[in-house]
Design an enzyme around this catalytic site. Sequence first.
Site, PDB file in Angstrom:
ATOM      1  N   GLU A  33       0.841  -1.207   0.000  1.00  8.17           N
ATOM      2  CA  GLU A  33       0.000   0.000   0.000  1.00  8.17           C
ATOM      3  C   GLU A  33       0.870   1.250   0.000  1.00  8.17           C
ATOM      4  OE1 GLU A  33      -3.211  -0.061  -1.191  1.00  8.17           O
ATOM      5  OE2 GLU A  33      -3.477  -1.619   0.327  1.00  8.17           O
ATOM      6  N   HIS A  34       0.595   2.160  -0.916  1.00  4.73           N
ATOM      7  CA  HIS A  34       1.333   3.422  -1.106  1.00  4.73           C
ATOM      8  C   HIS A  34       2.775   3.163  -1.531  1.00  4.73           C
ATOM      9  CE1 HIS A  34      -1.476   6.659   0.251  1.00  4.73           C
ATOM     10  NE2 HIS A  34      -2.099   5.608   0.723  1.00  4.73           N
ATOM     11  N   THR A  35       3.040   2.013  -2.065  1.00  9.59           N
ATOM     12  CA  THR A  35       4.383   1.702  -2.549  1.00  9.59           C
ATOM     13  C   THR A  35       4.514   2.019  -4.032  1.00  9.59           C
ATOM     14  OG1 THR A  35       3.502  -0.524  -2.695  1.00  9.59           O
ATOM     15  CG2 THR A  35       5.052  -0.095  -0.911  1.00  9.59           C
ATOM     16  N   ASP A  36       3.368   2.223  -4.715  1.00  7.48           N
ATOM     17  CA  ASP A  36       3.429   2.402  -6.181  1.00  7.48           C
ATOM     18  C   ASP A  36       4.211   3.650  -6.573  1.00  7.48           C
ATOM     19  OD1 ASP A  36       1.388   4.005  -5.150  1.00  7.48           O
ATOM     20  OD2 ASP A  36      -0.043   3.572  -6.760  1.00  7.48           O
ATOM     21  N   LEU A 124     -13.017  -0.943  -5.172  1.00  8.35           N
ATOM     22  CA  LEU A 124     -12.704  -2.184  -5.901  1.00  8.35           C
ATOM     23  C   LEU A 124     -12.422  -1.879  -7.368  1.00  8.35           C
ATOM     24  CD1 LEU A 124     -15.266  -4.577  -4.189  1.00  8.35           C
ATOM     25  CD2 LEU A 124     -12.894  -4.087  -3.577  1.00  8.35           C
ATOM     26  N   SER A 127     -13.864   1.892 -11.884  1.00  9.53           N
ATOM     27  CA  SER A 127     -13.447   2.795 -12.963  1.00  9.53           C
ATOM     28  C   SER A 127     -12.427   2.119 -13.885  1.00  9.53           C
ATOM     29  CB  SER A 127     -12.900   4.106 -12.403  1.00  9.53           C
ATOM     30  OG  SER A 127     -11.788   3.890 -11.566  1.00  9.53           O
ATOM     31  N   GLU A 159      -7.542   7.862 -17.447  1.00 14.36           N
ATOM     32  CA  GLU A 159      -8.038   8.308 -16.134  1.00 14.36           C
ATOM     33  C   GLU A 159      -7.271   9.547 -15.658  1.00 14.36           C
ATOM     34  OE1 GLU A 159      -9.527   5.292 -13.674  1.00 14.36           O
ATOM     35  OE2 GLU A 159      -9.687   6.558 -11.888  1.00 14.36           O
ATOM     36  N   ASP A 171      -4.424  -0.476 -10.770  1.00 15.50           N
ATOM     37  CA  ASP A 171      -5.798  -0.928 -11.020  1.00 15.50           C
ATOM     38  C   ASP A 171      -5.977  -1.389 -12.462  1.00 15.50           C
ATOM     39  OD1 ASP A 171      -5.938   0.073  -8.512  1.00 15.50           O
ATOM     40  OD2 ASP A 171      -7.357   1.681  -8.968  1.00 15.50           O
ATOM     41  N   TYR A 220      -3.631  12.432   1.553  1.00  8.53           N
ATOM     42  CA  TYR A 220      -2.872  11.762   0.492  1.00  8.53           C
ATOM     43  C   TYR A 220      -1.690  12.635   0.066  1.00  8.53           C
ATOM     44  CZ  TYR A 220      -1.910   9.344  -3.913  1.00  8.53           C
ATOM     45  OH  TYR A 220      -1.297   8.662  -4.935  1.00  8.53           O
TER      46      TYR A 220
HETATM   47  P1  ADP Z   1     -13.949   2.959  -7.898  1.00 10.60           P
HETATM   48  O1  ADP Z   1     -13.050   2.870  -9.088  1.00 10.60           O
HETATM   49  O2  ADP Z   1     -13.218   2.800  -6.621  1.00 10.60           O
HETATM   50  O3  ADP Z   1     -15.118   2.043  -7.975  1.00 10.60           O
HETATM   51  P2  ADP Z   1     -14.264   5.638  -8.883  1.00 10.60           P
HETATM   52  O4  ADP Z   1     -14.878   6.846  -8.284  1.00 10.60           O
HETATM   53  O5  ADP Z   1     -12.852   5.689  -9.294  1.00 10.60           O
HETATM   54  O6  ADP Z   1     -14.540   4.444  -7.855  1.00 10.60           O
HETATM   55  O7  ADP Z   1     -15.101   5.227 -10.177  1.00 10.60           O
HETATM   56  C1  ADP Z   1     -16.497   5.097 -10.124  1.00 10.60           C
HETATM   57  C2  ADP Z   1     -17.100   5.690 -11.380  1.00 10.60           C
HETATM   58  O8  ADP Z   1     -16.801   4.861 -12.525  1.00 10.60           O
HETATM   59  C3  ADP Z   1     -18.619   5.724 -11.342  1.00 10.60           C
HETATM   60  O9  ADP Z   1     -19.088   6.883 -10.667  1.00 10.60           O
HETATM   61  C4  ADP Z   1     -18.968   5.755 -12.816  1.00 10.60           C
HETATM   62  O10 ADP Z   1     -18.822   7.049 -13.353  1.00 10.60           O
HETATM   63  C5  ADP Z   1     -17.899   4.881 -13.434  1.00 10.60           C
HETATM   64  N1  ADP Z   1     -18.417   3.494 -13.566  1.00 10.60           N
HETATM   65  C6  ADP Z   1     -18.145   2.435 -12.792  1.00 10.60           C
HETATM   66  N2  ADP Z   1     -18.824   1.338 -13.186  1.00 10.60           N
HETATM   67  C7  ADP Z   1     -19.557   1.724 -14.260  1.00 10.60           C
HETATM   68  C8  ADP Z   1     -20.459   1.071 -15.130  1.00 10.60           C
HETATM   69  N3  ADP Z   1     -20.785  -0.227 -14.978  1.00 10.60           N
HETATM   70  N4  ADP Z   1     -21.014   1.777 -16.136  1.00 10.60           N
HETATM   71  C9  ADP Z   1     -20.695   3.074 -16.312  1.00 10.60           C
HETATM   72  N5  ADP Z   1     -19.851   3.755 -15.526  1.00 10.60           N
HETATM   73  C10 ADP Z   1     -19.288   3.103 -14.511  1.00 10.60           C
HETATM   74 MG    MG Z   2     -11.419   4.208  -9.461  1.00 11.82          MG
END
Ligand code: ADP
Ligand code: MG
Length: 384
Positions: A33-36, A124, A127, A159, A171, A220
């Site tokens: 964790e935080h090693t990247d 998890l 995104s 991203e 990720d 962070y």
């Molecule tokens: P995490 O990656 O930790 O789940 P993030 O805030 O980085 O949280 O990303 C979540 C965002 O990714 C959502 O708000 C949405 O905009 C997009 N997203 C995730 N899953 C879907 C999906 N199945 N369809 C469309 N957009 C999605």
């Molecule tokens: Mg994310």
Amino acid sequence: MKDATTLARAHEDRFAARPQVYAAPGRVNLIGEHTDYAEGFVMPVAIDFATLGAISGREDGRVVVYAENFGEERSFDADALPTARSGDWSDYPLGVMRVLAGEGYAIPGLSLSLWGDVPLGSGLSSSASVEVATATAIAGLLGVAIAGPRLARLCQRAENEFVGANCGIMDQFISANGAADHALLLDCRDLSYRLAPIPETVSLVIANTMVKHSIAGGEYGTRRAEVELACRILASHRPEIRFLRDATVSDLGRWGEEIPLAARKRARHIITENTRTVEAAEALLRNDLSTVGRLMQEAHASYSQDFEASCAEADTMVELAQEIPGLIGARLTGGGFGGCTVNLVEKSLAREFAARLAEGYRSATGIRAEMHLCRASEGAHRVL
Ligand code: ADP
Ligand code: MG
């Protein structure tokens, strides 16, 4: 919506074209964790929650993206994709298309249906799974092969540059390159990696504390600054130290007194975490689960006490796990200050373990935790 066949049927009804379907998983980080950003090691696992992308070509030069989870459609001219983010889900697939276009992959008219069961915003990495599903689907439609590590880099750029989130490579890398029943030890310096088996008898229980303390954002930046300060001081003695990845515990022993206490503790976490992460991979490779469990416990203590990135709820979740039969190791995973803990648990006891952990957490905190029973799964691939 539960499976690729259902998504394909919905896509066909909507766009009158039979699609190819691809899947890209979410992930959980076992250790590291935080090693990247210290150019060190991480060891994530791809999980059996994924985003599916159904894709087909179209003749009218439009790029039409439909998000099944939201029931929303966006439509663009393939030759004039938006250059600015809109602040919603469409930024993720569009960002990927723009980065691919910038790399010389002409984006044709296409229909893309996205659906996923990775919990959104729970740490998890839904995104990354959307990005990797999009990139893999487009590569499939174009009939080009993009190697997993490169595809991950392109999605990370989407991203960073288009969505505007300052994430590392982990990720997208695990979503693109994960392997069923394996964790992946990634060297964030050169993106070389090694798979380490997770035995069939072991389950991953992911426990969402349901809290995310708002200090997380600001802290962070503070942590990164402290890590960089410690690195600069050590490097003034040993110039080969470019990142904390290059430093050792004995460097800290010799020159640690010169580093302000907080920065010294952050550095100690990073330096020892790097060692633990590599050791955990080696332990998995020799099927030594008790060592993996011990390293996870040490990693949590280090994250909580030296890096000070845990919180009362996450510490409680990790402590409660110790008392429940079946536990191999538990720690807070992800950026810190809340989010999920990851528990390696004997598979035959995993269901009961999860129920007891949820119950214990509820009576200790009053919070109803979400529990996910996962297995280490394959990275991005074609499903249909
Ligand atoms: P995490 O990656 O930790 O789940 P993030 O805030 O980085 O949280 O990303 C979540 C965002 O990714 C959502 O708000 C949405 O905009 C997009 N997203 C995730 N899953 C879907 C999906 N199945 N369809 C469309 N957009 C999605
Ligand atoms: Mg994310």
